[in-house]
Design a protein around this motif. Sequence first.
Motif, PDB file in Angstrom:
ATOM      1  N   TRP A 254       0.802  -1.222   0.000  1.00  0.00           N
ATOM      2  CA  TRP A 254       0.000   0.000   0.000  1.00  0.00           C
ATOM      3  C   TRP A 254       0.837   1.274   0.000  1.00  0.00           C
ATOM      4  O   TRP A 254       0.295   2.363  -0.210  1.00  0.00           O
ATOM      5  N   THR A 255       2.135   1.172   0.246  1.00  0.00           N
ATOM      6  CA  THR A 255       2.955   2.386   0.373  1.00  0.00           C
ATOM      7  C   THR A 255       4.097   2.454  -0.638  1.00  0.00           C
ATOM      8  O   THR A 255       4.987   3.286  -0.497  1.00  0.00           O
ATOM      9  N   THR A 256       4.060   1.613  -1.651  1.00  0.00           N
ATOM     10  CA  THR A 256       5.111   1.576  -2.666  1.00  0.00           C
ATOM     11  C   THR A 256       4.472   1.709  -4.043  1.00  0.00           C
ATOM     12  O   THR A 256       3.651   0.877  -4.429  1.00  0.00           O
ATOM     13  N   PRO A 257       4.847   2.757  -4.796  1.00  0.00           N
ATOM     14  CA  PRO A 257       4.197   2.992  -6.096  1.00  0.00           C
ATOM     15  C   PRO A 257       4.200   1.784  -7.029  1.00  0.00           C
ATOM     16  O   PRO A 257       3.175   1.495  -7.655  1.00  0.00           O
ATOM     17  N   GLN A 258       5.302   1.068  -7.140  1.00  0.00           N
ATOM     18  CA  GLN A 258       5.341  -0.072  -8.066  1.00  0.00           C
ATOM     19  C   GLN A 258       4.349  -1.153  -7.655  1.00  0.00           C
ATOM     20  O   GLN A 258       3.791  -1.842  -8.504  1.00  0.00           O
TER      21      GLN A 258
ATOM     22  N   VAL B  30      -8.832  -6.158  -2.926  1.00  0.00           N
ATOM     23  CA  VAL B  30      -8.242  -6.992  -1.876  1.00  0.00           C
ATOM     24  C   VAL B  30      -7.792  -8.331  -2.468  1.00  0.00           C
ATOM     25  O   VAL B  30      -6.685  -8.808  -2.182  1.00  0.00           O
ATOM     26  N   ASP B  31      -8.625  -8.947  -3.296  1.00  0.00           N
ATOM     27  CA  ASP B  31      -8.254 -10.216  -3.926  1.00  0.00           C
ATOM     28  C   ASP B  31      -6.994 -10.053  -4.780  1.00  0.00           C
ATOM     29  O   ASP B  31      -6.103 -10.909  -4.763  1.00  0.00           O
ATOM     30  N   GLN B  32      -6.919  -8.953  -5.534  1.00  0.00           N
ATOM     31  CA  GLN B  32      -5.744  -8.706  -6.378  1.00  0.00           C
ATOM     32  C   GLN B  32      -4.512  -8.461  -5.524  1.00  0.00           C
ATOM     33  O   GLN B  32      -3.412  -8.897  -5.867  1.00  0.00           O
ATOM     34  N   LEU B  33      -4.679  -7.784  -4.391  1.00  0.00           N
ATOM     35  CA  LEU B  33      -3.564  -7.580  -3.461  1.00  0.00           C
ATOM     36  C   LEU B  33      -3.053  -8.913  -2.939  1.00  0.00           C
ATOM     37  O   LEU B  33      -1.847  -9.161  -2.922  1.00  0.00           O
ATOM     38  N   VAL B  34      -3.959  -9.777  -2.534  1.00  0.00           N
ATOM     39  CA  VAL B  34      -3.572 -11.111  -2.019  1.00  0.00           C
ATOM     40  C   VAL B  34      -2.824 -11.882  -3.100  1.00  0.00           C
ATOM     41  O   VAL B  34      -1.755 -12.464  -2.838  1.00  0.00           O
ATOM     42  N   GLU B  35      -3.365 -11.888  -4.295  1.00  0.00           N
ATOM     43  CA  GLU B  35      -2.737 -12.605  -5.419  1.00  0.00           C
ATOM     44  C   GLU B  35      -1.328 -12.044  -5.710  1.00  0.00           C
ATOM     45  O   GLU B  35      -0.378 -12.789  -5.850  1.00  0.00           O
ATOM     46  N   TYR B  36      -1.232 -10.722  -5.757  1.00  0.00           N
ATOM     47  CA  TYR B  36       0.047 -10.096  -6.052  1.00  0.00           C
ATOM     48  C   TYR B  36       1.059 -10.346  -4.916  1.00  0.00           C
ATOM     49  O   TYR B  36       2.210 -10.697  -5.173  1.00  0.00           O
ATOM     50  N   ALA B  37       0.617 -10.183  -3.676  1.00  0.00           N
ATOM     51  CA  ALA B  37       1.512 -10.364  -2.526  1.00  0.00           C
ATOM     52  C   ALA B  37       2.024 -11.801  -2.427  1.00  0.00           C
ATOM     53  O   ALA B  37       3.145 -12.022  -1.955  1.00  0.00           O
ATOM     54  N   ALA B  38       1.248 -12.766  -2.916  1.00  0.00           N
ATOM     55  CA  ALA B  38       1.700 -14.167  -2.880  1.00  0.00           C
ATOM     56  C   ALA B  38       3.019 -14.323  -3.652  1.00  0.00           C
ATOM     57  O   ALA B  38       3.865 -15.127  -3.274  1.00  0.00           O
ATOM     58  N   GLY B  39       3.202 -13.554  -4.695  1.00  0.00           N
ATOM     59  CA  GLY B  39       4.445 -13.598  -5.454  1.00  0.00           C
ATOM     60  C   GLY B  39       5.575 -12.834  -4.819  1.00  0.00           C
ATOM     61  O   GLY B  39       6.722 -12.941  -5.244  1.00  0.00           O
TER      62      GLY B  39
ATOM     63  N   ILE C   7       1.429  -0.535  -5.832  1.00  0.00           N
ATOM     64  CA  ILE C   7       0.082   0.025  -6.028  1.00  0.00           C
ATOM     65  C   ILE C   7      -0.398  -0.251  -7.451  1.00  0.00           C
ATOM     66  O   ILE C   7      -1.561  -0.591  -7.679  1.00  0.00           O
ATOM     67  N   LYS C   8       0.502  -0.125  -8.408  1.00  0.00           N
ATOM     68  CA  LYS C   8       0.143  -0.319  -9.820  1.00  0.00           C
ATOM     69  C   LYS C   8      -0.367  -1.726 -10.103  1.00  0.00           C
ATOM     70  O   LYS C   8      -1.057  -1.961 -11.091  1.00  0.00           O
ATOM     71  N   GLU C   9      -0.041  -2.671  -9.240  1.00  0.00           N
ATOM     72  CA  GLU C   9      -0.386  -4.073  -9.488  1.00  0.00           C
ATOM     73  C   GLU C   9      -1.738  -4.511  -8.936  1.00  0.00           C
ATOM     74  O   GLU C   9      -2.223  -5.576  -9.294  1.00  0.00           O
ATOM     75  N   PHE C  10      -2.350  -3.703  -8.053  1.00  0.00           N
ATOM     76  CA  PHE C  10      -3.593  -4.194  -7.430  1.00  0.00           C
ATOM     77  C   PHE C  10      -4.660  -3.147  -7.171  1.00  0.00           C
ATOM     78  O   PHE C  10      -5.805  -3.496  -6.884  1.00  0.00           O
ATOM     79  N   PHE C  11      -4.367  -1.869  -7.277  1.00  0.00           N
ATOM     80  CA  PHE C  11      -5.200  -0.811  -6.709  1.00  0.00           C
ATOM     81  C   PHE C  11      -6.528  -0.556  -7.422  1.00  0.00           C
ATOM     82  O   PHE C  11      -7.412   0.070  -6.855  1.00  0.00           O
ATOM     83  N   VAL C  12      -6.708  -1.002  -8.651  1.00  0.00           N
ATOM     84  CA  VAL C  12      -8.011  -0.883  -9.319  1.00  0.00           C
ATOM     85  C   VAL C  12      -8.379  -2.239  -9.908  1.00  0.00           C
ATOM     86  O   VAL C  12      -7.507  -3.008 -10.301  1.00  0.00           O
ATOM     87  N   PRO C  13      -9.679  -2.546  -9.954  1.00  0.00           N
ATOM     88  CA  PRO C  13     -10.089  -3.836 -10.508  1.00  0.00           C
ATOM     89  C   PRO C  13      -9.697  -3.960 -11.985  1.00  0.00           C
ATOM     90  O   PRO C  13      -9.906  -3.046 -12.772  1.00  0.00           O
ATOM     91  N   ARG C  14      -9.116  -5.111 -12.309  1.00  0.00           N
ATOM     92  CA  ARG C  14      -8.809  -5.398 -13.707  1.00  0.00           C
ATOM     93  C   ARG C  14     -10.102  -5.495 -14.506  1.00  0.00           C
ATOM     94  O   ARG C  14     -11.116  -5.903 -13.948  1.00  0.00           O
ATOM     95  N   PRO C  15     -10.125  -5.099 -15.727  1.00  0.00           N
ATOM     96  CA  PRO C  15      -8.992  -4.827 -16.609  1.00  0.00           C
ATOM     97  C   PRO C  15      -8.488  -3.394 -16.536  1.00  0.00           C
ATOM     98  O   PRO C  15      -7.580  -3.019 -17.260  1.00  0.00           O
ATOM     99  N   HIS C  16      -9.055  -2.571 -15.621  1.00  0.00           N
ATOM    100  CA  HIS C  16      -8.556  -1.212 -15.466  1.00  0.00           C
ATOM    101  C   HIS C  16      -7.144  -1.273 -14.899  1.00  0.00           C
ATOM    102  O   HIS C  16      -6.746  -2.277 -14.310  1.00  0.00           O
TER     103      HIS C  16
END
Length: 156
Positions: A26-30, A144-153, A32-41
């Motif tokens: 939540w505090t790193t720009p790179q 939140v789901d995208q954050l979880v998915e991204y953080a897993a990596g 934020i770009k990976e999860f902050f809006v629902p895909r495909p946005h």
Amino acid sequence: MQLDPKTDLRLERTIPVARDLVWECWTTPQHIKEFFVPRPHKVIACEIDLRVGGRFNTTFEVEGNEMANDGVYLEIVPTTKLVFTDTYTEGWKPTAEPFMTAILLLEDAGAGQTKYTAIARHRSEESRKNHEDMGFYEGWGIVVDQLVEYAAGLKR
């Protein structure tokens, strides 16, 4: 925290990501770009100056259109609480049409999990209702789901 059901929306989940890593995302720009809006946005730009009064600026690409969303941090409690708003931009300059103040609360939930609470506070009951009708619960749930998915990596 006292919530007003007329003007506030709240999403709460327990997620399988350590609190420190949620905070980092939540505090790193790179990140934020990976999860902050629902895909495909997409978030196509993010600037963070992580201090009270510091900028939290994002630019979204939604259906081919760019949408700037500039704001500031109001409160920062490392790994625990992040409060930001689009009511002001850097230098406490008021915005013409503010939308909300967001509050992110993070608590340890044991076994590397985090109790994740997102609150959206609005100026009026009408604004809250509009946000709810726009899909607050679905959209913020997807984030939140995208954050979880991204953080897993990113797990260390």
